[in-house]
Scaffold this motif. Structure first.
Motif, PDB file in Angstrom:
ATOM      1  N   TYR A   1       0.759  -1.188   0.049  1.00  0.00           N
ATOM      2  CA  TYR A   1       0.027   0.073   0.087  1.00  0.00           C
ATOM      3  C   TYR A   1       0.865   1.417   0.066  1.00  0.00           C
ATOM      4  N   GLY A   2       2.167   1.173  -0.079  1.00  0.00           N
ATOM      5  CA  GLY A   2       2.906   2.299  -0.139  1.00  0.00           C
ATOM      6  C   GLY A   2       3.429   2.842   1.353  1.00  0.00           C
ATOM      7  N   GLU A   3       4.044   3.539   1.177  1.00  0.00           N
ATOM      8  CA  GLU A   3       4.793   4.145   2.752  1.00  0.00           C
ATOM      9  C   GLU A   3       3.793   4.822   3.676  1.00  0.00           C
ATOM     10  N   GLU A   4       2.758   5.319   3.075  1.00  0.00           N
ATOM     11  CA  GLU A   4       1.781   6.059   3.859  1.00  0.00           C
ATOM     12  C   GLU A   4       0.677   5.156   4.144  1.00  0.00           C
ATOM     13  N   GLY A   5       0.390   4.009   3.427  1.00  0.00           N
ATOM     14  CA  GLY A   5      -0.681   3.289   3.928  1.00  0.00           C
ATOM     15  C   GLY A   5       0.059   2.213   4.645  1.00  0.00           C
ATOM     16  N   GLU A   6       1.138   1.871   4.451  1.00  0.00           N
ATOM     17  CA  GLU A   6       1.780   0.962   5.523  1.00  0.00           C
ATOM     18  C   GLU A   6       1.661   1.287   6.813  1.00  0.00           C
ATOM     19  N   LYS A   7       1.599   2.740   7.376  1.00  0.00           N
ATOM     20  CA  LYS A   7       1.619   3.376   8.547  1.00  0.00           C
ATOM     21  C   LYS A   7       0.087   2.977   9.186  1.00  0.00           C
ATOM     22  N   LEU A   8      -0.771   2.776   8.092  1.00  0.00           N
ATOM     23  CA  LEU A   8      -2.187   2.717   8.754  1.00  0.00           C
ATOM     24  C   LEU A   8      -2.740   1.333   8.882  1.00  0.00           C
ATOM     25  N   ILE A   9      -1.845   0.362   8.615  1.00  0.00           N
ATOM     26  CA  ILE A   9      -2.344  -1.004   8.939  1.00  0.00           C
ATOM     27  C   ILE A   9      -2.389  -1.198  10.435  1.00  0.00           C
ATOM     28  N   PHE A  10      -3.584  -1.866  10.793  1.00  0.00           N
ATOM     29  CA  PHE A  10      -3.773  -2.311  12.229  1.00  0.00           C
ATOM     30  C   PHE A  10      -3.359  -3.452  12.408  1.00  0.00           C
TER      31      PHE A  10
ATOM     32  N   LEU B   1      -0.306 -10.747  12.740  1.00  0.00           N
ATOM     33  CA  LEU B   1      -1.433 -10.816  12.033  1.00  0.00           C
ATOM     34  C   LEU B   1      -1.748  -9.281  11.812  1.00  0.00           C
ATOM     35  N   ALA B   2      -2.906  -8.954  10.859  1.00  0.00           N
ATOM     36  CA  ALA B   2      -3.270  -7.577  10.887  1.00  0.00           C
ATOM     37  C   ALA B   2      -4.726  -7.741  10.230  1.00  0.00           C
ATOM     38  N   LEU B   3      -5.564  -6.729  10.980  1.00  0.00           N
ATOM     39  CA  LEU B   3      -6.829  -6.389  10.184  1.00  0.00           C
ATOM     40  C   LEU B   3      -6.779  -6.232   8.749  1.00  0.00           C
ATOM     41  N   ARG B   4      -7.586  -6.524   7.880  1.00  0.00           N
ATOM     42  CA  ARG B   4      -7.338  -6.193   6.545  1.00  0.00           C
ATOM     43  C   ARG B   4      -7.596  -4.732   6.119  1.00  0.00           C
TER      44      ARG B   4
ATOM     45  N   TRP C   1     -10.244  -2.030   7.923  1.00  0.00           N
ATOM     46  CA  TRP C   1      -9.591  -1.120   9.253  1.00  0.00           C
ATOM     47  C   TRP C   1      -8.583  -0.731   8.759  1.00  0.00           C
ATOM     48  N   ARG C   2      -8.587   0.721   8.936  1.00  0.00           N
ATOM     49  CA  ARG C   2      -7.310   1.583   8.962  1.00  0.00           C
ATOM     50  C   ARG C   2      -7.240   2.292  10.006  1.00  0.00           C
ATOM     51  N   ALA C   3      -5.871   2.710  10.447  1.00  0.00           N
ATOM     52  CA  ALA C   3      -5.392   3.478  11.658  1.00  0.00           C
ATOM     53  C   ALA C   3      -5.343   4.693  11.359  1.00  0.00           C
ATOM     54  N   ASP C   4      -6.451   5.341  10.713  1.00  0.00           N
ATOM     55  CA  ASP C   4      -6.266   6.814  10.069  1.00  0.00           C
ATOM     56  C   ASP C   4      -6.704   7.662  11.262  1.00  0.00           C
ATOM     57  N   ARG C   5      -6.509   9.124  10.901  1.00  0.00           N
ATOM     58  CA  ARG C   5      -7.343  10.074  11.778  1.00  0.00           C
ATOM     59  C   ARG C   5      -8.913  10.255  11.186  1.00  0.00           C
ATOM     60  N   PRO C   6      -9.914   9.946  12.299  1.00  0.00           N
ATOM     61  CA  PRO C   6     -11.288   9.878  12.025  1.00  0.00           C
ATOM     62  C   PRO C   6     -11.470  11.560  11.486  1.00  0.00           C
ATOM     63  N   GLY C   7     -12.591  11.573  10.739  1.00  0.00           N
ATOM     64  CA  GLY C   7     -13.142  12.926  10.046  1.00  0.00           C
ATOM     65  C   GLY C   7     -14.402  12.507   9.324  1.00  0.00           C
ATOM     66  N   ARG C   8     -15.059  13.689   9.096  1.00  0.00           N
ATOM     67  CA  ARG C   8     -16.432  13.516   8.058  1.00  0.00           C
ATOM     68  C   ARG C   8     -16.223  12.430   7.022  1.00  0.00           C
ATOM     69  N   GLY C   9     -16.880  11.284   7.081  1.00  0.00           N
ATOM     70  CA  GLY C   9     -16.779  10.415   6.016  1.00  0.00           C
ATOM     71  C   GLY C   9     -15.554   9.634   6.028  1.00  0.00           C
ATOM     72  N   ARG C  10     -14.572   9.579   7.221  1.00  0.00           N
ATOM     73  CA  ARG C  10     -13.161   8.975   7.414  1.00  0.00           C
ATOM     74  C   ARG C  10     -13.384   8.320   8.503  1.00  0.00           C
ATOM     75  N   PHE C  11     -13.339   6.823   8.327  1.00  0.00           N
ATOM     76  CA  PHE C  11     -13.457   6.008   9.700  1.00  0.00           C
ATOM     77  C   PHE C  11     -12.343   5.126   9.829  1.00  0.00           C
ATOM     78  N   ARG C  12     -12.184   4.587  10.891  1.00  0.00           N
ATOM     79  CA  ARG C  12     -11.224   3.666  11.213  1.00  0.00           C
ATOM     80  C   ARG C  12     -11.570   2.186  10.898  1.00  0.00           C
ATOM     81  N   GLU C  13     -12.933   1.970  11.269  1.00  0.00           N
ATOM     82  CA  GLU C  13     -13.795   0.813  10.500  1.00  0.00           C
ATOM     83  C   GLU C  13     -14.819   0.951   9.601  1.00  0.00           C
TER      84      GLU C  13
END
Length: 456
Positions: free
Chosen positions: A76-85, A101-104, A135-147
């Motif tokens: 997923y690239g360098e930035e995506g790698e950081k968001l893997i749970f 293991l990791a959540l998809r 699932w992504r370990a992202d910063r939540p916002g409008r329309g953006r979720f971790r699950e």
């Protein structure tokens, strides 16, 4: 002798001995709870997506919610790698702090893993869809979720541009059937972007960094892209060429002209133009255009790439492309694959804003209970309605008829059936339409047919 009695000490259980912090009742940040109305609306959307994908010849894949960490890492690239749970090792190995293991992160890579694992059980060309949470370990916002949910379609085993066209038409049709009012498909090609990098003098090792910066153009503007390009330590000539094109009166035309000066870039644009010409006449609720600025940041794209943008918002509501080399990470040989994913969470929010949503949370028909003696009759009537395919429920609140009617209204039931002493003596029931207030009598045996007629 003096007997001394120690002071009385109340018994404390082990649980009382520790101060317990009251847990928050809200769901974790970036996740959500759904009440019946919301859940029913979402189910309706997912059912529509599934029916459209099925109508286009796609069949379901299912993969686990978690994968081996090595399956997801490096895709997923360098930035995506950081968001893997990541999931820590269990048992005695938990103390190491290591993960195995990791959540998809998405549905694409797990689907590619499944395809490679079970390829001999599949036909030569596979049309696959999948709907499920990621699932992504992202910063939540409008329309953006971790699950959140994704709705994917992919074609495995076809290098034909018609496969890319088919994916675009399937995703477009979902939006049209859902009633989304207006969207634009932005289409480009990784070949075109490689041509752009070559024409601007960007070294191959810096291609990905430059494309990640370019991909953010719509959000951070020319100044933001400029800062990121300079931070990536690109050659001055390359940075200047890209920025000059972005600052021109017509950035898309300037970038297109530069891309066409490179043979690979020209071929990539021609492929994108060909796909757009096939899709455009078949769109009913949107339009498609070739956009040389579109980059998409994921490493695994190799050919045509696309994003869907809603007309009343800048955010992407779908995206995808061709990733012919991804299979080689799981197999000895490459397999041509293209696909796309609906940003279904954003789409649901847009639909709620456009059409509102108040689906009924109860059954279509509500059967009242006159008194305890009549409970058996009410249950028989509910069973008869359900046997005829009518969604029906029996009153569980109890009390006077007026209270039961109020509960039926709160639950959104369209029809209420009452069998009081007079109706029972005549072998009949009273059927009331909640919206109009109209009511009629019918025999108990004929009640299911009358209700079916009323709710057509």
């Amino acid at each position: 002798m003096v007997c001394t009695v120690p002071p009385f000490t109340p018994y404390k259980s082990p649980i009382q001995a520790f101060s317990v912090t009251k847990p928050s009742l809200a769901p974790p940040s970036g996740s959500r709870d759904f009440l019946p109305q919301e859940a029913l609306f979402r189910e309706r959307v997912f059912a529509t997506v599934k029916s459209v994908f099925t109508a286009h010849g796609y069949a379901p894949f299912e993969t686990p919610a978690f994968e081996r960490l090595e399956t997801l890492s490096g895709k997923y690239g360098e930035e995506g790698e950081k968001l893997i749970f990541k999931i820590l090792k269990r048992g005695e190995k938990a103390a190491t702090g290591e993960a195995d293991l990791a959540l998809r992160y998405d549905l694409t890579v797990p689907a590619m893993r499944l395809y490679a694992h079970r390829r001999n059980d599949l036909p030569r060309v596979v049309r696959r869809y999948q709907i499920g949470p990621v699932w992504r370990a992202d910063r939540p916002g409008r329309g953006r979720f971790r699950e959140f949910y994704q709705c994917d379609v992919d074609v495995f085993g076809s290098a034909s541009p018609l496969a890319d066209v088919d994916v675009l038409l399937a995703l477009s049709r979902v939006l049209e059937v859902l009633g989304l009012k207006g969207f634009t498909i932005r289409l480009n090609s990784r070949q075109a972007l490689r041509g752009l990098m070559s024409a601007c003098g960007v070294p191959p090792v810096k291609h990905q960094a430059a494309l990640i910066a370019l991909d953010k153009y719509d959000k951070i503007g020319v100044d933001g892209v400029s800062a990121e390009l300079r931070a990536s330590d690109l050659p001055q000539r390359a940075t200047k060429s890209l920025l000059n094109d972005l600052k021109s009166n017509n950035p898309e035309a300037a970038l297109r002209a530069r891309i066409e000066s490179d043979d690979e870039g020209k071929a990539g644009l021609l492929a994108a133009d060909n796909i757009a010409s096939r899709v455009a006449p078949l769109l009913q609720g949107g339009m498609i255009r070739v956009d040389p600025i579109l980059a998409r940041g994921l490493d695994y794209y190799t050919g045509p790439i696309f994003e869907f943008i809603a007309d009343d918002g800048a955010d992407s509501i779908a995206g995808g492309g061709r990733y012919d080399n991804l299979a080689s990470l799981f197999m000895k040989e490459s397999v041509p694959v293209c696909g796309g994913s609906l940003g279904i969470e954003r789409i649901i929010m847009l639909l709620q804003d456009q059409v509102g949503f108040e689906p009924a949370v109860g059954a279509v028909c509500y059967v009242t209970v006159w008194d305890e003696v009549d409970q058996g009759d009410a249950l028989q009537l509910v069973a008869a309605l359900r046997a005829e395919g009518v969604s029906a429920e029996v009153d569980l609140a109890g009390g006077k008829l007026s209270r039961q009617l109020k509960v039926a209204d709160e639950r959104g039931c369209r029809v209420v059936i009452v069998q009081g002493p007079d109706e029972k003596a005549a072998g009949e029931v009273t059927i009331k339409e909640m919206e109009s207030g109209n009511q009629r009598r019918a025999t108990k045996a004929n009640a299911p047919s009358v209700v079916k007629e009323l709710i057509k």
